[in-house]
Design a protein around this motif. Structure first.
Motif, PDB file in Angstrom:
ATOM      1  N   PRO A  38     -21.803  11.271   1.259  1.00 23.73           N
ATOM      2  CA  PRO A  38     -22.161  11.607  -0.139  1.00 23.73           C
ATOM      3  C   PRO A  38     -22.617  10.386  -0.935  1.00 23.73           C
ATOM      4  N   THR A  39     -22.050   9.214  -0.622  1.00 25.51           N
ATOM      5  CA  THR A  39     -22.456   8.020  -1.357  1.00 25.51           C
ATOM      6  C   THR A  39     -23.914   7.692  -1.074  1.00 25.51           C
ATOM      7  N   THR A  40     -24.325   7.798   0.194  1.00 30.47           N
ATOM      8  CA  THR A  40     -25.715   7.506   0.544  1.00 30.47           C
ATOM      9  C   THR A  40     -26.672   8.505  -0.109  1.00 30.47           C
ATOM     10  N   ILE A  41     -26.276   9.760  -0.142  1.00 33.20           N
ATOM     11  CA  ILE A  41     -27.133  10.769  -0.785  1.00 33.20           C
ATOM     12  C   ILE A  41     -27.302  10.423  -2.271  1.00 33.20           C
ATOM     13  N   VAL A  60     -27.728  11.849   6.413  1.00 37.50           N
ATOM     14  CA  VAL A  60     -27.098  12.390   7.631  1.00 37.50           C
ATOM     15  C   VAL A  60     -27.498  11.562   8.847  1.00 37.50           C
ATOM     16  N   ALA A  61     -28.785  11.180   8.944  1.00 37.61           N
ATOM     17  CA  ALA A  61     -29.245  10.385  10.074  1.00 37.61           C
ATOM     18  C   ALA A  61     -28.579   9.015  10.113  1.00 37.61           C
ATOM     19  N   GLN A  62     -28.208   8.475   8.944  1.00 39.92           N
ATOM     20  CA  GLN A  62     -27.586   7.159   8.896  1.00 39.92           C
ATOM     21  C   GLN A  62     -26.073   7.197   9.136  1.00 39.92           C
ATOM     22  N   THR A  63     -25.426   8.297   8.849  1.00 37.27           N
ATOM     23  CA  THR A  63     -23.956   8.333   8.894  1.00 37.27           C
ATOM     24  C   THR A  63     -23.379   9.177  10.033  1.00 37.27           C
ATOM     25  N   ALA A  64     -24.035  10.300  10.374  1.00 34.08           N
ATOM     26  CA  ALA A  64     -23.487  11.163  11.421  1.00 34.08           C
ATOM     27  C   ALA A  64     -23.339  10.449  12.767  1.00 34.08           C
ATOM     28  N   PRO A  65     -24.289   9.568  13.178  1.00 34.07           N
ATOM     29  CA  PRO A  65     -24.109   8.877  14.456  1.00 34.07           C
ATOM     30  C   PRO A  65     -22.880   7.969  14.508  1.00 34.07           C
ATOM     31  N   LEU A  66     -22.254   7.688  13.369  1.00 31.05           N
ATOM     32  CA  LEU A  66     -21.034   6.881  13.405  1.00 31.05           C
ATOM     33  C   LEU A  66     -19.934   7.583  14.192  1.00 31.05           C
ATOM     34  N   LEU A  67     -19.911   8.906  14.188  1.00 35.38           N
ATOM     35  CA  LEU A  67     -18.940   9.646  14.992  1.00 35.38           C
ATOM     36  C   LEU A  67     -19.246   9.516  16.483  1.00 35.38           C
ATOM     37  N   VAL A  79     -30.110   5.475  17.052  1.00 41.67           N
ATOM     38  CA  VAL A  79     -30.398   6.457  16.003  1.00 41.67           C
ATOM     39  C   VAL A  79     -30.284   5.824  14.619  1.00 41.67           C
ATOM     40  N   ILE A  80     -29.239   5.057  14.385  1.00 42.83           N
ATOM     41  CA  ILE A  80     -29.016   4.496  13.052  1.00 42.83           C
ATOM     42  C   ILE A  80     -30.067   3.448  12.725  1.00 42.83           C
ATOM     43  N   PHE A 104     -32.557  -2.569   3.061  1.00 39.85           N
ATOM     44  CA  PHE A 104     -31.309  -1.901   3.437  1.00 39.85           C
ATOM     45  C   PHE A 104     -30.416  -1.751   2.223  1.00 39.85           C
ATOM     46  N   PRO A 105     -30.204  -0.526   1.752  1.00 38.58           N
ATOM     47  CA  PRO A 105     -29.260  -0.312   0.646  1.00 38.58           C
ATOM     48  C   PRO A 105     -27.840  -0.702   1.060  1.00 38.58           C
ATOM     49  N   PRO A 106     -26.955  -0.905   0.110  1.00 37.71           N
ATOM     50  CA  PRO A 106     -25.582  -1.314   0.452  1.00 37.71           C
ATOM     51  C   PRO A 106     -24.875  -0.329   1.387  1.00 37.71           C
ATOM     52  N   THR A 107     -25.096   0.964   1.211  1.00 40.68           N
ATOM     53  CA  THR A 107     -24.429   1.937   2.084  1.00 40.68           C
ATOM     54  C   THR A 107     -24.906   1.811   3.528  1.00 40.68           C
ATOM     55  N   ALA A 108     -26.187   1.499   3.707  1.00 36.41           N
ATOM     56  CA  ALA A 108     -26.711   1.314   5.056  1.00 36.41           C
ATOM     57  C   ALA A 108     -26.091   0.075   5.717  1.00 36.41           C
ATOM     58  N   ILE A 109     -25.870  -0.978   4.915  1.00 34.08           N
ATOM     59  CA  ILE A 109     -25.274  -2.197   5.463  1.00 34.08           C
ATOM     60  C   ILE A 109     -23.838  -1.942   5.911  1.00 34.08           C
ATOM     61  N   VAL A 110     -23.073  -1.209   5.107  1.00 37.98           N
ATOM     62  CA  VAL A 110     -21.683  -0.921   5.462  1.00 37.98           C
ATOM     63  C   VAL A 110     -21.610  -0.118   6.758  1.00 37.98           C
TER      64      VAL A 110
END
Length: 411
Positions: A38-41, A60-67, A79-80, A104-110
């Motif tokens: 939600p933060t990235t959105i 979703v493409a940036q965060t879902a692959p973390l799982l 993917v990320i 790279f936004p801050p959320t992408a860096i984290v």
């Protein structure tokens, strides 16, 4: 770029002994996904001005692959990284304020740093170096297209990703070193136990020799001096005492030879010639003197020393079993050499019938079964076959075939 994940994938820290440690990667990945999605959105739609649908898809493409990174971090990195580059290129199409970080936004860096930590825990050094070089190359390439001049987010991502990769790699190598150390300690402990067992067996063998040798020496002396201590002995009795003394001396010498091998670790071979086919006749004579009628068919073939020794030991153990378990039973011992199908073999056959009378009490208490085990081991080493078992009439049969040509034992 290569990966060590050729085997079925396992979760990070799956080999940990504690359950909560095995759950840590899943918990971290889930927290990052729930927090960053939600933060990235919000960041992409509110701060950078992307439409809600486009911002949601990129998030979703940036965060879902973390799982996925818990099991296959390298696949998740593909993917990320692609989604981060796609996000940077999409942001070039909108007019976002200059104070916002790009590419790279801050959320992408984290999220990328969490992914790099997972990579360090799984991948080898070569792969980690290629990941870092690719990250640095992408940051430099995107820097040439910066809409508001040079941005520090690419440099920041490059530096922090390198730190995360090194940290994860160090933790993984430390864990591997501890695991190998524990395995080596386990192996060393097993070797110590085995060495202790062998030393104990050697000690028991030495003690057994000391006890038996004393009694055999007494028997030898008494048998040798009986003719001088006892007057009026018939010739047959004198001959019997002489035979007893000779047998006792032979047994004592064989025990001493075996003990010499045990006591001298540097012994390269036996300390005396080993018995062979020519000595089987002496076994038969000794058995006959023990009250067992034995028919013997000798063999004067020239056989290898190892085969002759195995044949001697097989006959020795078989006749000893007859004396112990079937005293007085008629026995036939046959040793013959033959050739079939181009293979020369030595056949050893020991067959005894039922005893004339069942023994009132067993000559030995208990039955270790080591005799047949020893026979089978000798035959196996020689590459032959052994058939041993009771007969319908109550007797027992031992038949061994030993090849006379060099051959390996069957596997």
């Amino acid at each position: 770029m290569t990966s060590v994940e050729d085997k079925p994938p396992r979760a990070l820290l799956a080999g940990a002994s504690r359950r909560w440690v095995r759950l840590v990667p899943w918990a971290v990945a889930f927290v990052l996904f729930v927090a960053l999605l939600p933060t990235t959105i919000g960041v992409l739609s509110v701060d950078y001005g992307l439409s809600g649908g486009l911002a949601g898809g990129l998030a979703v493409a940036q965060t879902a692959p973390l799982l996925l990174a818990v099991v296959r971090p390298l696949h998740a990195w593909y993917v990320i990284l692609a989604s981060d580059v796609a996000t940077a290129l999409v942001l070039l199409t909108v007019g976002f304020p200059a104070q916002h970080a790009w590419p790279f936004p801050p959320t992408a860096i984290v999220g990328y740093l969490g992914l790099c930590l997972a990579l360090g825990l799984r991948e080898p050094r070569r792969t980690l170096l290629l990941v870092w070089l690719t990250t640095a190359g992408v940051s430099v390439a995107l820097g040439f297209a910066a809409p508001h001049g040079t941005s520090g987010s690419g440099v920041l991502l490059t530096v922090l990703s390198g730190v995360a990769l090194v940290l994860g790699g160090a933790l993984r190598e430390r864990y591997e070193a501890q695991r190998r150390l524990a395995e080596q300690e386990t192996i060393s402990e097993a070797e110590r136990d085995r060495r202790t067992l062998l030393e104990e067996r050697a000690r028991i063998a030495r003690e057994l020799h000391d006890v038996v040798a004393h009694h055999m020496s007494v028997i030898t002396v008494q048998a040798d001096t009986a003719a001088y201590r006892l007057d009026g002995l018939p010739p047959e009795v004198r001959k019997e005492f002489t035979s007893i003394a000779a047998t006792a001396r032979e047994s004592l010498g064989e025990m001493r030879r075996l003990l010499g091998v045990l006591r001298n670790e540097e012994t390269r071979g036996e300390l005396a010639p080993q018995p062979g086919l020519t000595r089987i006749g002496q076994l038969v004579e000794a058995t006959v003197r023990a009250g067992v009628p034995v028919e013997f068919t000798p063999c004067d073939a020239d056989v290898p020393e190892a085969v002759g020794l195995s044949a001697y030991r097989i006959v020795q153990e078989a006749l000893a079993n007859v004396v112990r378990h079937a005293p007085g039973a008629p026995t036939h011992v046959s040793v013959s050499a033959s050739a079939s199908s181009g293979v020369e073999r030595l056949t050893v056959l020991v067959v005894n019938g039922p005893p004339p009378e069942p023994p009132a009490a067993p000559l030995e208490n208990g039955d270790t079964g080591h005799g047949l085990v020893g026979m089978r081991e000798r035959v196996r080493i020689a590459g032959g076959t052994l058939d041993a078992g009771p007969l319908p009439d109550g007797g027992f049969r031992v038949a061994a075939q030993l090849p006379l040509t060099d051959s390996l034992p069957p596997t």
